[in-house]
Design a protein around this motif. Structure first.
Motif, mmCIF file in Angstrom:
data_model
loop_
_atom_site.group_PDB
_atom_site.id
_atom_site.type_symbol
_atom_site.label_atom_id
_atom_site.label_comp_id
_atom_site.label_asym_id
_atom_site.label_seq_id
_atom_site.Cartn_x
_atom_site.Cartn_y
_atom_site.Cartn_z
ATOM 1 N N LEU A 168 10.161 70.919 134.986
ATOM 2 C CA LEU A 168 8.704 70.760 135.035
ATOM 3 C C LEU A 168 8.192 70.542 136.456
ATOM 4 N N GLN A 169 9.117 70.444 137.427
ATOM 5 C CA GLN A 169 8.766 70.232 138.834
ATOM 6 C C GLN A 169 7.912 68.972 139.022
ATOM 7 N N PRO A 170 8.535 67.811 138.847
ATOM 8 C CA PRO A 170 7.778 66.555 139.010
ATOM 9 C C PRO A 170 7.012 66.521 140.327
ATOM 10 N N ARG A 171 5.763 66.069 140.231
ATOM 11 C CA ARG A 171 4.870 66.050 141.394
ATOM 12 C C ARG A 171 4.528 64.626 141.806
ATOM 13 N N SER A 172 4.264 64.463 143.073
ATOM 14 C CA SER A 172 3.835 63.160 143.571
ATOM 15 C C SER A 172 2.423 62.859 143.069
ATOM 16 N N GLY A 228 0.065 65.171 144.942
ATOM 17 C CA GLY A 228 -0.040 66.297 144.032
ATOM 18 C C GLY A 228 0.995 67.367 144.277
ATOM 19 N N LEU A 229 1.857 67.219 145.295
ATOM 20 C CA LEU A 229 2.853 68.224 145.641
ATOM 21 C C LEU A 229 4.155 67.983 144.871
ATOM 22 N N PRO A 230 4.866 69.067 144.508
ATOM 23 C CA PRO A 230 6.144 68.892 143.806
ATOM 24 C C PRO A 230 7.183 68.272 144.735
ATOM 25 N N TYR A 231 8.036 67.420 144.177
ATOM 26 C CA TYR A 231 9.194 66.940 144.918
ATOM 27 C C TYR A 231 10.199 68.083 145.021
ATOM 28 N N ASP A 232 10.938 68.150 146.119
ATOM 29 C CA ASP A 232 11.914 69.236 146.252
ATOM 30 C C ASP A 232 13.324 68.711 146.037
ATOM 31 N N ARG A 233 14.260 69.645 146.014
ATOM 32 C CA ARG A 233 15.644 69.294 145.697
ATOM 33 C C ARG A 233 16.256 68.394 146.767
ATOM 34 N N GLN A 234 15.836 68.560 147.996
ATOM 35 C CA GLN A 234 16.381 67.716 149.062
ATOM 36 C C GLN A 234 16.015 66.260 148.837
ATOM 37 N N ASN A 261 10.058 56.276 127.093
ATOM 38 C CA ASN A 261 9.968 55.049 127.876
ATOM 39 C C ASN A 261 10.646 55.188 129.232
ATOM 40 N N ARG A 262 11.013 56.404 129.612
ATOM 41 C CA ARG A 262 11.611 56.671 130.916
ATOM 42 C C ARG A 262 10.740 57.667 131.678
ATOM 43 N N ILE A 263 10.770 57.542 132.985
ATOM 44 C CA ILE A 263 10.059 58.495 133.826
ATOM 45 C C ILE A 263 10.989 58.887 134.970
ATOM 46 N N PHE A 264 11.044 60.180 135.243
ATOM 47 C CA PHE A 264 11.938 60.758 136.238
ATOM 48 C C PHE A 264 11.178 60.898 137.556
ATOM 49 N N VAL A 265 11.586 60.115 138.558
ATOM 50 C CA VAL A 265 10.885 60.117 139.846
ATOM 51 C C VAL A 265 11.902 60.467 140.941
ATOM 52 N N PRO A 266 12.070 61.758 141.241
ATOM 53 C CA PRO A 266 13.141 62.191 142.157
ATOM 54 C C PRO A 266 12.782 62.072 143.626
ATOM 55 N N THR A 267 12.507 60.862 144.078
ATOM 56 C CA THR A 267 12.153 60.662 145.490
ATOM 57 C C THR A 267 12.504 59.248 145.915
ATOM 58 N N VAL A 270 0.012 67.346 137.719
ATOM 59 C CA VAL A 270 0.799 66.127 137.944
ATOM 60 C C VAL A 270 1.183 65.499 136.610
ATOM 61 N N LEU A 271 0.206 65.322 135.723
ATOM 62 C CA LEU A 271 0.488 64.713 134.423
ATOM 63 C C LEU A 271 1.458 65.565 133.608
ATOM 64 N N ARG A 272 1.235 66.862 133.630
ATOM 65 C CA ARG A 272 2.127 67.777 132.899
ATOM 66 C C ARG A 272 3.563 67.641 133.391
ATOM 67 N N SER A 273 3.736 67.448 134.709
ATOM 68 C CA SER A 273 5.091 67.372 135.274
ATOM 69 C C SER A 273 5.839 66.128 134.821
ATOM 70 N N TYR A 274 5.144 65.167 134.222
ATOM 71 C CA TYR A 274 5.783 63.971 133.680
ATOM 72 C C TYR A 274 5.677 63.901 132.157
ATOM 73 N N CYS A 275 5.403 65.038 131.531
ATOM 74 C CA CYS A 275 5.262 65.064 130.067
ATOM 75 C C CYS A 275 4.201 64.059 129.599
ATOM 76 N N MET A 276 3.067 64.087 130.256
ATOM 77 C CA MET A 276 1.978 63.203 129.856
ATOM 78 C C MET A 276 0.716 64.027 129.618
ATOM 79 N N SER A 277 -0.077 63.582 128.678
ATOM 80 C CA SER A 277 -1.338 64.242 128.347
ATOM 81 C C SER A 277 -2.494 63.285 128.589
ATOM 82 N N GLY A 278 -3.705 63.818 128.556
ATOM 83 C CA GLY A 278 -4.881 62.967 128.697
ATOM 84 C C GLY A 278 -4.935 61.907 127.618
ATOM 85 N N ALA A 279 -4.569 62.297 126.385
ATOM 86 C CA ALA A 279 -4.596 61.338 125.281
ATOM 87 C C ALA A 279 -3.578 60.219 125.497
#
Length: 571
Positions: free
Chosen positions: A419-423, A427-433, A467-473, A500-509
């Motif tokens: 999903l390319q998690p974003r900051s 608003g930018l995607p985190y990269d593999r590095q 209940n988990r969130i993936f923050v690759p930075t 940004v929300l989509r990249s963390y599997c989150m919706s407005g609701a």
């Protein structure tokens, strides 16, 4: 068992610890290159010293007496200019003990973990470095040297003079402790590696990689310039950012490249005349096998990162699959695009199914799949791998149980990486590095995963993926990520914020429920979205419902007319 026996029986000798350590510091004791790496931790070193002052036996040493040239040697954290000698003592058994003692008791060596040990005069025990400066804690090198000990109590330790008798008692016990040793005089290095192999297969066993490294270490001359299994792992980590592959997996990958059974007998690996199966690379040297194995491993990792969506070792479902992929890319370094697509299906179908398809054994998994890779026949190899998992049923891991050391969570994390998690700050995607910098050589992705609600949930909900969130930075203030996701920053437009929300599997609701303090509703809504995204990811990667035919140019048709007549079957 071709190695000759010893020319003479070993002789027994007992060293005072003071004399033994003096020998080590002067370069009289050396560690042969076929020895495994130092792997003790600080608690192991502390237990060794505790055993010594309690008078417990700490085991005998096995020392190889041989003529040795002048050279700079490395012993733990110490660099020693060792003179030439007719009777250097090379450690065949006892490396961990000698290295620990020589470093912990040395002023310079004691400055490095795991050798930085102190003695607590009040509690009468050896301890790690204290968090505060206090004269009751004496560095072990001070205890070991009577002159330094007297200076200590005349200086920093003046305020604890009542403890001098205790310090003197420990100092005497250390210096006069008796260490038994067997001395072996033997010129044939093969005999010594044979002894090393046998000794380390009794009691606590060495790993296959450690045994293999000792058996095929080669001559002492030039050892530091040759590839080793550990060095291969380090080079691959630096080159790919995939993390440090463990030595046993590196060895299995090297063996898989050279033959279809990566778990075969290793003691005759480079003796083609004694191998049960024909050698795929007859006459190949150990150094060539290492170099080519490294190259194939890098190709396999590139496939995982670029095609299969596995950015880091900690997200790899099963290491056995890396072994299989190494064998494939060793024989087919530049496969067709269609082969890569089918290979991706193989990886994800096996990842979801696990070893159950292969009689529940990871060993059998790697053997069964490696046997399907036929050198020189890309089509048969790809088709064989696909055919081997025909019984694998479509499925997905349970999102209600998330533990970073389990394959299910690693698969879920790959779907989140996709999903390319974003900051939430830029608003930018985190990269593999950034992921590589964060996880480094970690075996799990725990450092990149945060609990949204660390406390106050029922046990069942605590384990939910929601209940988990993936923050690759390692750069953003990750402890504030949840608060940051609860509101749209002024500097980000609506479309970017939705991404940004989509990249963390989150919706407005879900965010509305979070802001309203409704944890149950937030977790329910997010768990539904996590499940949906996971199912879509696996369907795209495993392609369960697609035809598994090979690349057209790998099919053996009789003529072009027949190819033209059948081509529509594979559209």
């Amino acid at each position: 068992m071709s190695a000759a026996g010893l020319d003479t029986q070993p002789s027994a000798k007992t060293y005072d610890l003071e004399d033994l350590i003096s020998e080590a510091w002067s370069g009289g004791i050396r560690v042969p290159h076929f020895q495994r790496d130092f792997r003790w931790g600080q608690q192991d070193v502390i237990r060794l010293f505790d055993s010594i002052v309690k008078g417990y036996p700490v085991g005998s040493l096995l020392l190889w007496v041989r003529r040795s040239p002048a050279q700079k040697i490395i012993l733990g954290a110490l660099e020693i200019d060792a003179p030439s000698t007719d009777a250097a003592l090379w450690v065949v058994d006892g490396q961990q003990r000698i290295t620990s003692l020589a470093n912990a008791l040395h002023v310079e060596g004691n400055g490095y973990a795991p050798f930085n040990i102190f003695y607590d005069l009040l509690e009468k025990e050896f301890v790690p470095p204290p968090s505060v400066s206090d004269p009751r804690y004496i560095p072990v090198p001070v205890l070991f040297d009577l002159d330094k000990l007297l200076d200590w109590f005349a200086g920093p330790g003046q305020g604890v003079g009542d403890y001098f008798p205790e310090a003197r008692r420990i100092a005497k016990l250390l210096r006069q402790f008796k260490v038994p040793a067997y001395l072996v005089k033997q010129d044939d290095e093969a005999v010594l590696t044979d002894i090393f192999d046998r000794m380390n297969n009794y009691g606590k066993r060495l790993s296959r990689a450690e045994i293999f490294s000792s058996l095929f270490a080669g001559p002492e001359a030039g050892a530091k310039d040759r590839l080793s299994i550990g060095r291969i792992a380090e080079r691959i980590a630096a080159r790919t950012g995939f993390g440090t592959v463990d030595d046993d997996t590196v060895l299995a990958a090297i063996l898989a490249r050279r033959g279809s059974d990566p778990m075969r007998e290793i003691r005759i690996e480079f003796d083609d005349s004694r191998r049960r199966s024909s050698a795929e690379f007859p006459g190949e040297s150990r150094d060539t096998a290492y170099a080519e194995g490294e190259t194939a491993l890098v190709r396999a990792i590139a496939f995982l990162q670029d095609s299969a969506g596995v950015p880091h070792l900690s997200l790899l479902a099963y290491r056995s699959l890396l072994v299989v992929l190494t064998r494939f890319f060793a024989h087919f370094p530049d496969p067709r695009d269609r082969s890569l697509q089918l290979l991706r299906r193989v990886y994800w179908r096996v990842a979801v199914s696990g070893p159950a398809v292969f009689k529940g054994s990871f060993t059998q998994l790697s053997r069964a799949l490696c046997a399907r890779v036929h050198p020189g026949d890309e089509r048969a190899s790809v088709q064989g791998l696909i055919d081997s998992i025909r019984e694998a049923a479509p499925g997905m891991p349970n999102p209600d149980r998330f533990k970073t050391n389990e394959a299910g969570a690693k698969i879920i994390l790959c779907s989140w990486w996709d999903l390319q998690p974003r900051s939430p700050y830029t608003g930018l995607p985190y990269d593999r590095q950034e992921l590589t910098d964060l996880l480094a050589d970690q075996s799990t992705a725990a450092a990149a995963v945060r609990r949204i609600f660390p406390r106050g949930l029922p046990l069942k909900q605590q384990l939910w993926s929601a209940n988990r969130i993936f923050v690759p930075t390692a750069t953003d203030p990750v402890d504030e990520i949840i608060n940051q996701l609860s509101r749209q920053p002024l500097g980000l437009d609506v479309d970017t914020w939705e991404e940004v929300l989509r990249s963390y599997c989150m919706s407005g609701a879900a965010i509305a429920a979070l802001n309203a303090g409704d944890r149950d509703d937030f977790l329910r809504l997010r768990q539904e979205l996590v499940t949906y995204r996971l199912r879509a990811f696996l369907q795209r990667m495993a392609e369960w419902d697609f035809e598994d035919t090979p690349a057209l140019d790998l099919l053996d048709f009789e003529d072009d007319d027949e190819l033209e007549g059948r081509s529509d079957e594979f559209v």
